[in-house]
Design a protein around this motif. Structure first.
Motif, short mmCIF file in Angstrom:
data_model
loop_
_atom_site.label_atom_id
_atom_site.label_comp_id
_atom_site.label_asym_id
_atom_site.label_seq_id
_atom_site.Cartn_x
_atom_site.Cartn_y
_atom_site.Cartn_z
N VAL A 146 -10.46 6.12 2.51
CA VAL A 146 -11.30 5.22 1.73
C VAL A 146 -12.54 4.73 2.47
CG1 VAL A 146 -9.54 4.41 0.16
CG2 VAL A 146 -9.83 3.28 2.35
N TRP A 176 0.81 -1.22 0.00
CA TRP A 176 0.00 0.00 0.00
C TRP A 176 0.83 1.25 0.00
CZ3 TRP A 176 -4.05 -1.21 -2.11
CH2 TRP A 176 -4.73 -2.38 -1.82
N PRO A 177 0.32 2.28 -0.67
CA PRO A 177 1.07 3.54 -0.76
C PRO A 177 1.36 4.14 0.61
CG PRO A 177 -0.82 3.55 -2.25
CD PRO A 177 -0.94 2.34 -1.41
N GLN A 204 -9.64 -13.36 -6.36
CA GLN A 204 -8.38 -13.18 -7.06
C GLN A 204 -7.27 -13.30 -6.05
OE1 GLN A 204 -7.38 -10.70 -10.22
NE2 GLN A 204 -9.27 -9.54 -10.14
N ARG A 205 -6.17 -13.85 -6.50
CA ARG A 205 -4.97 -13.85 -5.66
C ARG A 205 -3.96 -13.00 -6.38
NH1 ARG A 205 -4.99 -20.12 -3.71
NH2 ARG A 205 -3.23 -19.55 -2.41
N LEU A 206 -3.67 -11.84 -5.83
CA LEU A 206 -2.73 -10.92 -6.47
C LEU A 206 -1.34 -11.13 -5.88
CD1 LEU A 206 -4.84 -7.62 -6.51
CD2 LEU A 206 -4.63 -9.36 -8.29
N ARG A 207 -0.38 -11.26 -6.75
CA ARG A 207 1.00 -11.44 -6.29
C ARG A 207 1.60 -10.10 -5.89
NH1 ARG A 207 5.21 -15.46 -7.81
NH2 ARG A 207 6.21 -13.45 -7.68
N ALA A 208 2.20 -10.07 -4.73
CA ALA A 208 2.86 -8.85 -4.27
C ALA A 208 4.35 -9.15 -4.15
CB ALA A 208 2.30 -8.42 -2.93
N ILE A 213 -7.22 -1.03 -7.30
CA ILE A 213 -7.66 -1.40 -5.95
C ILE A 213 -7.10 -0.44 -4.90
CG2 ILE A 213 -5.77 -3.12 -5.81
CD1 ILE A 213 -7.64 -4.83 -4.09
N PRO A 214 -7.97 0.10 -4.07
CA PRO A 214 -7.49 0.93 -2.96
C PRO A 214 -7.33 0.08 -1.70
CG PRO A 214 -9.84 1.26 -3.24
CD PRO A 214 -9.44 0.15 -4.17
N ALA A 251 -2.92 -3.69 -10.34
CA ALA A 251 -2.38 -5.04 -10.57
C ALA A 251 -2.65 -5.39 -12.02
CB ALA A 251 -3.04 -6.05 -9.64
N VAL A 298 -6.42 -4.47 -12.63
CA VAL A 298 -7.22 -4.29 -11.41
C VAL A 298 -6.81 -2.97 -10.76
CG1 VAL A 298 -7.65 -5.18 -9.10
CG2 VAL A 298 -7.42 -6.77 -11.01
N LEU A 327 -3.82 4.48 -4.68
CA LEU A 327 -4.27 3.17 -5.15
C LEU A 327 -3.10 2.29 -5.49
CD1 LEU A 327 -6.60 4.23 -8.08
CD2 LEU A 327 -7.25 3.92 -5.71
N ARG A 328 -3.43 1.02 -5.76
CA ARG A 328 -2.47 0.16 -6.43
C ARG A 328 -3.13 -0.40 -7.67
NH1 ARG A 328 2.26 -1.87 -4.27
NH2 ARG A 328 2.60 -2.46 -6.44
N GLN A 365 -10.98 -4.25 -13.74
CA GLN A 365 -11.80 -4.54 -12.56
C GLN A 365 -11.62 -3.44 -11.53
OE1 GLN A 365 -10.26 -8.73 -12.53
NE2 GLN A 365 -12.09 -8.97 -11.24
N ALA A 405 -2.94 -10.27 -12.39
CA ALA A 405 -2.85 -10.86 -11.05
C ALA A 405 -1.52 -10.61 -10.35
CB ALA A 405 -3.17 -12.35 -11.07
N GLU A 406 -0.85 -9.54 -10.71
CA GLU A 406 0.39 -9.18 -10.03
C GLU A 406 0.41 -7.67 -9.81
OE1 GLU A 406 5.12 -10.13 -10.18
OE2 GLU A 406 3.68 -11.31 -11.31
N PHE A 407 0.69 -7.26 -8.57
CA PHE A 407 0.80 -5.82 -8.32
C PHE A 407 1.89 -5.25 -9.22
CE2 PHE A 407 -1.31 -6.96 -4.30
CZ PHE A 407 -2.29 -5.99 -4.27
N GLU A 419 3.40 -1.58 -11.71
CA GLU A 419 3.74 -0.15 -11.69
C GLU A 419 2.78 0.63 -12.59
OE1 GLU A 419 5.96 0.89 -9.58
OE2 GLU A 419 6.32 -1.20 -9.03
#
Lengths: 514, 87
Positions: free
Chosen positions: A341, A332-333, A391-395, B81-82, B60, B79, B57-58, B14, B63-65, B67
């Motif tokens: 939010v 997160w930023p 969804q599974r987002l990769r971080a 997403i906040p 993705a 995506v 926000l970010r 999304q 399915a990957e966060f 830039e």
């Protein structure tokens, strides 16, 4: 002789005592429960006891045998009356003989407490006014559950049998088994927040027999909580949620050691409160707490499982607290803070949404404790309950992550929105990335100068000269005792300087810690 | 001469949380000339009353966060997403 039995005739306590005689015993302790002439303001004339004999004898014998084993007593027995008793009659007798008095006293105490607490025995009191009522099994007298049931209802008494915790349905799973159950019993979990997420979390962890649960929540129950916190009662509004939750946990599973802390987690108490736990579950509703727990995970290497909801959706993330995997700050930023939010109060939420996420959190927690596969570090699960899509987002661990950097520099823990921050030296503060702003007057400055590079902004010129500061700058405001600098930091915050903080205790605190 | 407009691409988008609320939908497939998520978000801000700046926000991608300046390809799933904090 059975260790526990019922008698429909008057007890011969001397005969019972003789049964406890043993030449190896140096002590004998007994307890007698008598019929007294009043209960809860009613004058009582006589009593009738009724029991679910078959079950009670089995459970009662177990209680006595457990106490013998636990305290190393030599002999113990308990006899309970059934039928009609007059005032002064002995209703229950417990006797324990042991090598020393301590074992005898303690075992005796535990037996009578457990018998009163666990066995399906009821008494019907006959009052002076001719009325009568069925009371007891001690559980009925617990807060919120007390009912004064009358005779015609006793046949349908809801507490026919008070069982002991039984985990057979989960032990039956190959992945759990007795070994997994033992792991759960030896686990200690901290749950931060006893609200929409915390309720299902606590229910399932208590049900599963997690050995120790600690609950932190500073809030009191409000009517607006109840559509999603359906464990509580409307009549309990105004009470501390941590205490209510702890009471519920104990009622659900008396084997769980539960602690309630009615306070807000902050940078000063966080380490102490988290110590001794294997896993921390973030069920809080604000970023300040979440980022604080994130920092704590990175500092202590203790895993934190985060869940957050918004209206019809939510996010789940496991922060393992190591240097290799992503933390909350990697995702997160930096600008994330409360009020941007919206939380449940501001944005609204449908009750089952935190229910779903709290259940997922409990599931992931149990899997984590059992060593089963689940949510991986470096990923975030998002679940949209409108479309039912997951969804599974990769971080990724961000190389420039501020939280990871702070943890590595062992800078003191701080909540992101906290105005005051403590350091033991100015060098530590500088290495945490702070630029110094000296708010003292010129005389004080000359007497005790700050390191070169510190900005001078005396209180008198604070607002007029604030324009020379950078709005996003990471400033540490400093004065002699921390009072003026705290006021100055508050003032600057209100002007939009989001990253300014005050040195708690001022320069005086540095001298003290030096 | 004017710079050549970038080619149009079909991208699945999304929205989560406040963005879903403000867009009035969870997802959509759109054709866009945006080269990266930053341009895509700017384009969407002209259409929807998004109040959050990209800094809050970010994004993705597949399915990957990712830039904000990461190039977009046809068929990418994006995506927005906040962070959320409700509990």
């Amino acid at each position: 002789m059975s260790p526990f039995r019922f008698s429909s005739s008057a007890l011969d306590t001397l005969a019972l005592q003789r049964e406890m005689r043993d030449e190896s015993c140096g002590g004998f302790a007994s307890f007698e429960g008598w019929v007294r002439n009043h209960n809860e303001g009613h004058a009582v004339t006589r009593l009738e006891y009724e029991a679910f004999a078959e079950l009670a004898e089995k459970d009662g014998s177990r209680i006595v045998n457990e106490a013998i084993a636990r305290f190393g007593a030599t002999r113990a027995a308990c006899v309970h009356r059934v039928g009609s008793l007059g005032l002064g009659d002995v209703a229950v007798w417990v006797g324990v003989s042991a090598a020393h008095r301590d074992e005898a006293f303690r075992a005796c105490r535990v037996i009578i407490d457990e018998v009163k607490h666990r066995l399906p025995i009821w008494k019907k009191e006959h009052y002076v006014n001719g009325d009568s009522g069925w009371v007891n099994c001690e559980r009925c007298a617990m807060p919120g559950a007390h009912t004064h049931e009358h005779e015609h209802e006793h046949a349908h008494h809801p507490h026919v049998h008070v069982p002991t915790p039984d985990y057979s349905r989960q032990i039956a799973l190959r992945e759990v088994g007795p070994e997994g159950q033992a792991r759960l019993r030896s686990a200690s979990v901290l749950v931060v927040g006893a609200g929409g997420l915390g309720v299902p979390v606590l229910q399932y962890l208590a049900g599963a027999g997690v050995g120790r649960l600690s609950i932190i929540d500073a809030d009191r129950l409000e009517p607006s909580n109840l559509h999603r916190q359906t464990w509580y009662a409307l009549s309990e509004c105004g009470q501390e949620k941590s205490t209510l939750a702890a009471t519920r946990v104990s009622a659900l599973n008396p084997e769980v050691r539960v602690e309630a802390h009615a306070l807000r987690l902050d940078a000063h108490n966080a380490e102490r409160l988290c110590a001794g736990h294997d896993l921390i579950l973030d069920c809080s509703d604000n970023f300040t707490t979440k980022f604080l727990l994130n920092d704590l995970a990175l500092r202590t290497g203790k895993p934190v499982l985060f869940a957050s909801v918004y209206q019809y959706e939510g996010q789940l993330q496991l922060v393992r607290g190591d240097d290799a995997t992503a933390c909350l700050r990697c995702v997160w930023p930096e600008a994330t803070r409360d009020g941007i939010v919206g939380n449940c109060a501001e944005a609204g939420v449908l009750g089952p949404v935190p229910g779903v996420f709290g259940s997922l959190q409990a599931l992931e927690a149990l899997k984590h404790l059992l060593g089963l596969p689940g949510l991986k570090p470096d990923e975030m699960l998002i679940f949209d309950l409108i479309t039912l899509s997951t969804q599974r987002l990769r971080a990724r661990r961000q190389p420039e992550c501020e939280a990871h950097r702070r943890a590595a520099s062992s800078a003191p823990l701080q909540a992101p929105d906290e105005l005051e921050v403590q350091f033991s030296s100015l060098a530590d503060a500088a290495s945490a990335g702070f630029a110094f702003v000296d708010v003292r007057d010129s005389r004080e400055r000359e007497a005790e100068p700050l390191p070169a590079g510190a900005l001078h902004l005396p209180m008198s010129k604070l607002l007029t000269d604030a324009a020379t500061l950078d709005l996003a700058g990471r400033y540490l405001l400093i004065c002699a005792t921390g009072k003026r600098s705290a006021a100055a930091a508050g003032l600057l915050r209100s002007q939009g300087f989001a990253e300014c903080r005050s040195l708690r205790g001022g320069l005086k605190s540095l001298k003290a810690s030096a | 001469m004017a710079e050549l407009a970038p080619p149009e691409r079909t991208i699945r988008v999304q929205y989560y949380a406040l963005l879903r609320e403000q867009a009035g939908r969870s997802d959509e497939t759109l054709t866009t000339g945006a080269r990266d998520p930053r341009e895509l978000y700017a384009e969407l801000r002209a259409r929807y009353p998004f109040t959050l700046p990209p800094e809050m926000l970010r994004v993705a991608i597949n399915a990957e966060f990712g830039e904000w300046s990461q190039p977009l390809k046809a068929g990418d799933a994006v995506v927005f997403i906040p962070p959320v904090a409700g509990g």
